[in-house]
Scaffold this active site. Structure first.
Site, PDB file in Angstrom:
ATOM      1  N   GLU A   1       0.886  -1.172   0.000  1.00 58.66           N
ATOM      2  CA  GLU A   1       0.000   0.000   0.000  1.00 58.66           C
ATOM      3  C   GLU A   1       0.917   1.214   0.000  1.00 58.66           C
ATOM      4  OE1 GLU A   1      -3.130   0.184  -0.406  1.00 58.66           O
ATOM      5  OE2 GLU A   1      -3.464  -1.964  -0.355  1.00 58.66           O
TER       6      GLU A   1
ATOM      7  N   CYS B   1      -1.615   9.092   3.492  1.00 58.80           N
ATOM      8  CA  CYS B   1      -1.559   8.542   2.133  1.00 58.80           C
ATOM      9  C   CYS B   1      -2.777   8.992   1.337  1.00 58.80           C
ATOM     10  CB  CYS B   1      -1.495   7.035   2.190  1.00 58.80           C
ATOM     11  SG  CYS B   1      -2.767   6.318   3.229  1.00 58.80           S
TER      12      CYS B   1
HETATM   13  P1  NAP Z   1       9.001   3.845   4.108  1.00 58.47           P
HETATM   14  O1  NAP Z   1      10.146   4.736   4.315  1.00 58.47           O
HETATM   15  O2  NAP Z   1       8.873   3.172   2.787  1.00 58.47           O
HETATM   16  O3  NAP Z   1       9.124   2.729   5.285  1.00 58.47           O
HETATM   17  C1  NAP Z   1       8.197   1.668   5.453  1.00 58.47           C
HETATM   18  C2  NAP Z   1       8.959   0.433   5.967  1.00 58.47           C
HETATM   19  O4  NAP Z   1       9.679  -0.176   4.897  1.00 58.47           O
HETATM   20  C3  NAP Z   1       9.987   0.703   7.057  1.00 58.47           C
HETATM   21  O5  NAP Z   1      10.010  -0.418   7.920  1.00 58.47           O
HETATM   22  C4  NAP Z   1      11.273   0.793   6.288  1.00 58.47           C
HETATM   23  O6  NAP Z   1      12.422   0.479   7.038  1.00 58.47           O
HETATM   24  C5  NAP Z   1      11.057  -0.263   5.219  1.00 58.47           C
HETATM   25  N1  NAP Z   1      11.805   0.003   3.985  1.00 58.47           N
HETATM   26  C6  NAP Z   1      11.658   1.090   3.178  1.00 58.47           C
HETATM   27  N2  NAP Z   1      12.474   0.966   2.110  1.00 58.47           N
HETATM   28  C7  NAP Z   1      13.135  -0.207   2.248  1.00 58.47           C
HETATM   29  C8  NAP Z   1      14.122  -0.893   1.462  1.00 58.47           C
HETATM   30  N3  NAP Z   1      14.563  -0.372   0.322  1.00 58.47           N
HETATM   31  N4  NAP Z   1      14.590  -2.070   1.904  1.00 58.47           N
HETATM   32  C9  NAP Z   1      14.149  -2.606   3.071  1.00 58.47           C
HETATM   33  N5  NAP Z   1      13.227  -2.011   3.858  1.00 58.47           N
HETATM   34  C10 NAP Z   1      12.715  -0.829   3.449  1.00 58.47           C
HETATM   35  O7  NAP Z   1       7.616   4.588   4.357  1.00 58.47           O
HETATM   36  P2  NAP Z   1       7.204   5.562   5.577  1.00 58.47           P
HETATM   37  O8  NAP Z   1       7.998   6.804   5.547  1.00 58.47           O
HETATM   38  O9  NAP Z   1       7.167   4.786   6.823  1.00 58.47           O
HETATM   39  O10 NAP Z   1       5.682   5.933   5.277  1.00 58.47           O
HETATM   40  C11 NAP Z   1       5.282   7.061   4.539  1.00 58.47           C
HETATM   41  C12 NAP Z   1       4.721   6.608   3.197  1.00 58.47           C
HETATM   42  O11 NAP Z   1       3.728   5.614   3.408  1.00 58.47           O
HETATM   43  C13 NAP Z   1       4.042   7.726   2.411  1.00 58.47           C
HETATM   44  O12 NAP Z   1       4.431   7.644   1.075  1.00 58.47           O
HETATM   45  C14 NAP Z   1       2.554   7.399   2.559  1.00 58.47           C
HETATM   46  O13 NAP Z   1       1.763   7.884   1.518  1.00 58.47           O
HETATM   47  C15 NAP Z   1       2.591   5.901   2.609  1.00 58.47           C
HETATM   48  N6  NAP Z   1       1.411   5.350   3.283  1.00 58.47           N
HETATM   49  C16 NAP Z   1       0.550   4.579   2.564  1.00 58.47           C
HETATM   50  C17 NAP Z   1      -0.585   4.067   3.174  1.00 58.47           C
HETATM   51  C18 NAP Z   1      -1.557   3.220   2.401  1.00 58.47           C
HETATM   52  O14 NAP Z   1      -2.399   2.596   3.017  1.00 58.47           O
HETATM   53  N7  NAP Z   1      -1.505   3.155   1.102  1.00 58.47           N
HETATM   54  C19 NAP Z   1      -0.842   4.341   4.528  1.00 58.47           C
HETATM   55  C20 NAP Z   1       0.070   5.116   5.233  1.00 58.47           C
HETATM   56  C21 NAP Z   1       1.201   5.602   4.584  1.00 58.47           C
HETATM   57  P3  NAP Z   1      13.137   1.533   8.018  1.00 58.47           P
HETATM   58  O15 NAP Z   1      12.485   1.357   9.347  1.00 58.47           O
HETATM   59  O16 NAP Z   1      14.564   1.077   8.010  1.00 58.47           O
HETATM   60  O17 NAP Z   1      12.963   2.900   7.440  1.00 58.47           O
END
Ligand code: NAP
Length: 504
Positions: free
Chosen positions: A262, A299
């Protein structure tokens, strides 16, 4: 606050630490050391989850429903501590954390009711045709849990989309053990919720491998988790970049597995002429409130408004700017997200085609709103303008007339939501717009704002890529359980083997 994190991982019922630590970066309050996750710990958790599946995957629906309800009770028992560590780490206000806790416990209880009801099993039976040539045996079909599930939560929902959030609730309801990769933005919040789940496992006398939490601090943890052979599906909420990287790893495995990502979205709104004429100011104020809510870190934040040219559209833009001017700086979830917001704003500032309507400078870990305007033709020529800027940044796209909207809407990528603002006089135009918008988004709204997602049977929180990596699925609402189920046909089973849910 009476809770002080010990900083360990929960692996199959035991709190363990690796040799290195990372320090949390709370918005306010004390930073704490947390053990860094390792691929070895991932292997231990995945192995325990696989072992747990052989019992947990065969628990009764009632046993799992009681487990989900017990988790909710244990979270509530830690309520004040959950709020205290959650607000400290995320910078989100107390009321928001309390509301999110209610939603999280509500989701767990909703899934308990959903599995008690049993319809999700989608059972079908085609009776035997013994007189047919060739004869047909009896065939039964039922949904079965897919196996151990990996869960990645997002920074902006430290409870509802994290350790015991919608993905975990749906997977546990289905009968799947869960391994959570803790979010480095809220490791202490993850730990206290893991404590609640651990206590519920003990009270319900389940296999300890049913749930593990591995703290991050190292990207290798997530990579090792999605590529571990015992993991059979992934629920991910987060950024497009992170989600795409992990999705690609899942697809490249010797045994590819489903990755339910998501991701982000710009959630375009279309303001139809009669609605704009009747209430430009009201719509502008409403948009500004939705755009700036929670520092725009949703999001479902409606980042784009498509507005016809002319005086009424101008009034809408001015009303939005006026309301945004009254919104002060707000603390963002992490330093990294605050920097990404400033970078996104700089991208808009660097474009000659884009007119700044109201701009601000944000400092440190805070964000202030920004509003820009661009002509529809220029918007279509510059793909970067349609990418999510996570934060309170709005873009008004000015279009010749309402009649141009259906054609223009075809240019959008997949979205979590799209919104139409309309009055009765807009019905014919809305009828033309609707078929385009329903191909673009998982949820269509009329005369509302998309921030705020109801957790109900009819909710779809997903959408065509890049809103999510699997547009047949939702991560909110009871339909979310389908992601962690697999249909199995049972052909010609002797009566003695038609047992449990299959027998009903
Ligand atoms: P994020 O930086 O992608 O992190 C999410 C998780 O994935 C974290 O545990 C992160 O680890 C891990 N991760 C990210 N990239 C990775 C990689 N290349 N390799 C391994 N692990 C990786 O996202 P965020 O900042 O937490 O959340 C914000 C985003 O989420 C926004 O874009 C928002 O729109 C979206 N969002 C979507 C929804 C939906 O339902 N569609 C709901 C809420 C938020 P780390 O802990 O090491 O950073």
């Amino acid at each position: 606050m009476t809770f002080t994190p010990h900083g360990k991982h929960l692996i199959a019922g035991k709190w363990v630490a690796s040799e290195t630590t990372f320090i949390s970066d709370p918005a306010e309050g004390t930073a704490h050391p947390f053990s860094v996750g390792t691929p070895e710990l991932v292997a231990q958790a995945a192995t325990a989850a696989e072992e747990a599946f052989w019992t947990y995957g065969y628990t009764s629906r009632e046993e799992r429903a009681i487990f989900l309800e017990t988790i909710a009770d244990e979270i509530e028992a830690r309520g004040d501590d959950v709020t205290a560590i959650g607000t400290s780490e995320s910078g989100l206000p107390k009321g928001r954390l309390e509301g999110e806790r209610g939603r999280t416990c509500g989701q767990l209880r909703l899934f308990a009711q959903h599995i008690r009801d049993g319809k999700y099993l989608d059972r079908r039976t085609d009776g035997a045709l013994t007189d047919r040539t060739p004869p047909r045996p009896e065939i039964r079909m039922m949904e079965r849990p897919i196996g151990p599930v990996a869960v990645f939560g997002a920074s902006n929902f430290p409870l509802a989309f994290s350790t015991a959030g919608g993905d975990t609730a749906a997977a546990l309801a289905a009968g799947c053990p869960v391994v959570v990769k803790g979010h480095s933005a809220h490791p202490g919040t993850g730990e206290i919720i893991a404590e609640a789940i651990h206590a519920a496992i003990g009270r319900c006398k389940l296999h300890p491998g049913v749930f593990s939490l591995i703290q991050g601090g190292n990207r290798k943890v997530g990579e090792a988790l999605v590529t571990h052979p015992f993991i059979k599906a992934v629920g991910f909420t987060g950024s497009l970049g992170g989600g795409r990287a992990l999705f690609d790893l899942c697809a490249a495995r010797p045994e590819p597995i489903p990755f339910f990502g998501e991701l982000g979205s710009v959630n375009p709104m279309f303001l139809l002429p009669a609605a704009l004429k009747a209430r430009a100011h009201e719509l502008g104020a409403g948009w500004a409130a939705s755009l700036a809510m929670g520092a725009g870190q949703f999001c479902t934040n409606p980042g784009i408004a498509v507005v016809p040219e002319g005086a009424e559209g101008d009034a809408f833009v001015e009303a939005t700017a006026t309301a945004l001017r009254n919104t002060g700086p707000q603390v963002m979830l992490t330093q990294g997200i605050a920097k990404a917001y400033r970078d996104g704003k700089a991208r808009f500032d660097s474009r000659n085609s884009v007119r700044p309507v109201m701009t601000t400078e944000s400092e440190g870990r805070t964000a202030s709103p920004n509003l820009y305007e661009v002509a529809a033709e220029a918007f279509l020529e510059d793909h970067t303008l349609s990418e999510e800027v996570f934060g309170p940044l709005g873009l008004v796209v000015r279009i010749g007339s309402g009649e141009d909207m259906p054609g223009f809407a075809r240019g959008f990528e997949g979205q979590l939501t799209t919104t139409i603002h309309m009055d009765d006089g807009d019905t014919d135009l809305a009828r033309k717009l609707l078929p385009v918008l329903e191909r673009k988004a998982g949820r269509l709204l009329v005369n509302g704002f998309p921030t705020g997602v109801e957790v109900v049977d009819s909710m779809v929180h997903g959408g065509p890529y890049p809103a999510s990596t699997n547009f047949g699925a939702t991560s909110v609402g009871t339909l979310a359980i389908r992601r962690f189920l697999r249909p199995v046909s049972y052909q010609n089973l002797p009566k003695a083997l038609v047992e449990g849910d299959l027998a009903l």
